[in-house]
Design a protein around this motif. Structure first.
Motif, PDB file in Angstrom:
ATOM      1  N   TRP A 153     -35.776 -18.589   8.026  1.00 26.43           N
ATOM      2  CA  TRP A 153     -36.163 -17.751   6.883  1.00 26.43           C
ATOM      3  C   TRP A 153     -35.255 -16.534   6.944  1.00 26.43           C
ATOM      4  CZ3 TRP A 153     -41.940 -16.081   5.802  1.00 26.43           C
ATOM      5  CH2 TRP A 153     -42.035 -15.570   4.498  1.00 26.43           C
ATOM      6  N   GLU A 155     -32.602 -13.920   4.453  1.00 23.98           N
ATOM      7  CA  GLU A 155     -32.034 -13.471   3.176  1.00 23.98           C
ATOM      8  C   GLU A 155     -32.662 -14.202   1.989  1.00 23.98           C
ATOM      9  OE1 GLU A 155     -27.891 -14.138   3.794  1.00 23.98           O
ATOM     10  OE2 GLU A 155     -27.634 -12.341   5.036  1.00 23.98           O
ATOM     11  N   GLY A 156     -33.987 -14.425   2.089  1.00 27.17           N
ATOM     12  CA  GLY A 156     -34.722 -15.020   0.974  1.00 27.17           C
ATOM     13  C   GLY A 156     -34.716 -16.529   0.919  1.00 27.17           C
ATOM     14  N   ASP A 157     -33.932 -17.176   1.796  1.00 22.71           N
ATOM     15  CA  ASP A 157     -33.872 -18.631   1.818  1.00 22.71           C
ATOM     16  C   ASP A 157     -34.528 -19.169   3.088  1.00 22.71           C
ATOM     17  OD1 ASP A 157     -32.445 -18.851  -0.594  1.00 22.71           O
ATOM     18  OD2 ASP A 157     -30.556 -18.475   0.442  1.00 22.71           O
ATOM     19  N   GLY A 179     -38.825 -18.852  -3.042  1.00 23.83           N
ATOM     20  CA  GLY A 179     -40.004 -18.013  -2.944  1.00 23.83           C
ATOM     21  C   GLY A 179     -40.954 -18.391  -1.833  1.00 23.83           C
ATOM     22  N   GLY A 181     -41.422 -19.346   2.430  1.00 31.73           N
ATOM     23  CA  GLY A 181     -40.785 -19.173   3.730  1.00 31.73           C
ATOM     24  C   GLY A 181     -41.513 -19.949   4.804  1.00 31.73           C
TER      25      GLY A 181
END
Length: 213
Positions: A153, A155-157, A179, A181
């Motif tokens: 998880w 940088e948002g990915d 959206g 994680g």
């Protein structure tokens, strides 16, 4: 490397009073999860919380067939799953920066979050036996059928990845939906992964791909 979208089969939660799910494990009947100041057992069939212990639980969780192991700050706690009593503690290899915990081959496997590595740890002494490097943050660790998987998880990915336990090379990757994680990862030994959902206070079930080359 094989790459595909993660198939989410089910979601549990949010749970009352739980702001964050930080670690998950499976004892064959219940999914245990770390919820900050509580360690809770979820019935995966009903979706109801069956048991809850007041114990520090802010990162990875594991089960060795008899006892629970729970990361809390700079230590790993060994816990009686019947009473919640902390029976022993070990130093955590990441000095508080750990975020994944699994049991396999007689050892604990500890993910070091921003250190991007997984440590094999002696469960009696806490000694690091070996270290596997990753190229992403490690947010959960599990072994199943001889395969090592870890969650990421960053940088948002977020994704689940199967890695070569000798080299750390990524063999397979399951991309989580935008959206979502992964904060904690466990296999049920079959076709399901249980994934902690972090600050959403949820647990997601992801289909495990059929093993292949």
């Amino acid at each position: 490397m094989k790459r595909s979208a993660a198939e989410i089969l089910r979601q549990y939660g949010p749970f009352p009073g739980v702001d964050d799910v930080a670690g998950v494990t499976f004892d064959g009947s219940h999914v245990w999860f770390a919820a900050g100041n509580r360690l809770m057992a979820l019935d995966p069939d009903s979706g109801e919380v069956a048991k809850s212990f007041d114990v520090a639980a802010d990162a990875g969780t594991a089960f060795d067939g008899k006892y629970l192991f729970q990361l809390a700050g700079r230590m790993i706690q060994k816990i009686d799953p019947g009473t919640g009593e902390v029976l022993a503690t070990l130093p955590s290899p990441g000095d508080g920066g750990d975020s994944g915990l699994a049991w396999a081959e007689g050892s604990l496997w500890v993910g070091q979050h921003r250190g991007c590595r997984i440590h094999q740890v002696d469960p009696e002494t806490g000694k690091v036996l070996r270290t596997i490097l990753s190229d992403r943050f490690v947010t959960g660790v599990t072994w199943v059928d001889g395969d090592l998987w870890h969650g990421t998880w960053q940088e948002g990915d977020s994704d689940l990845r199967r890695i070569d336990p000798e080299t750390g090379d990524v063999m397979e990757r399951l991309d989580m939906p935008a959206g979502t994680g992964v904060s904690g990862l466990e296999s049920d030994g079959g076709d399901r992964f249980f994934c902690g959902g972090g600050e959403g206070g949820t647990i997601r079930v992801v289909r495990r791909p059929k093993p292949g080359p």
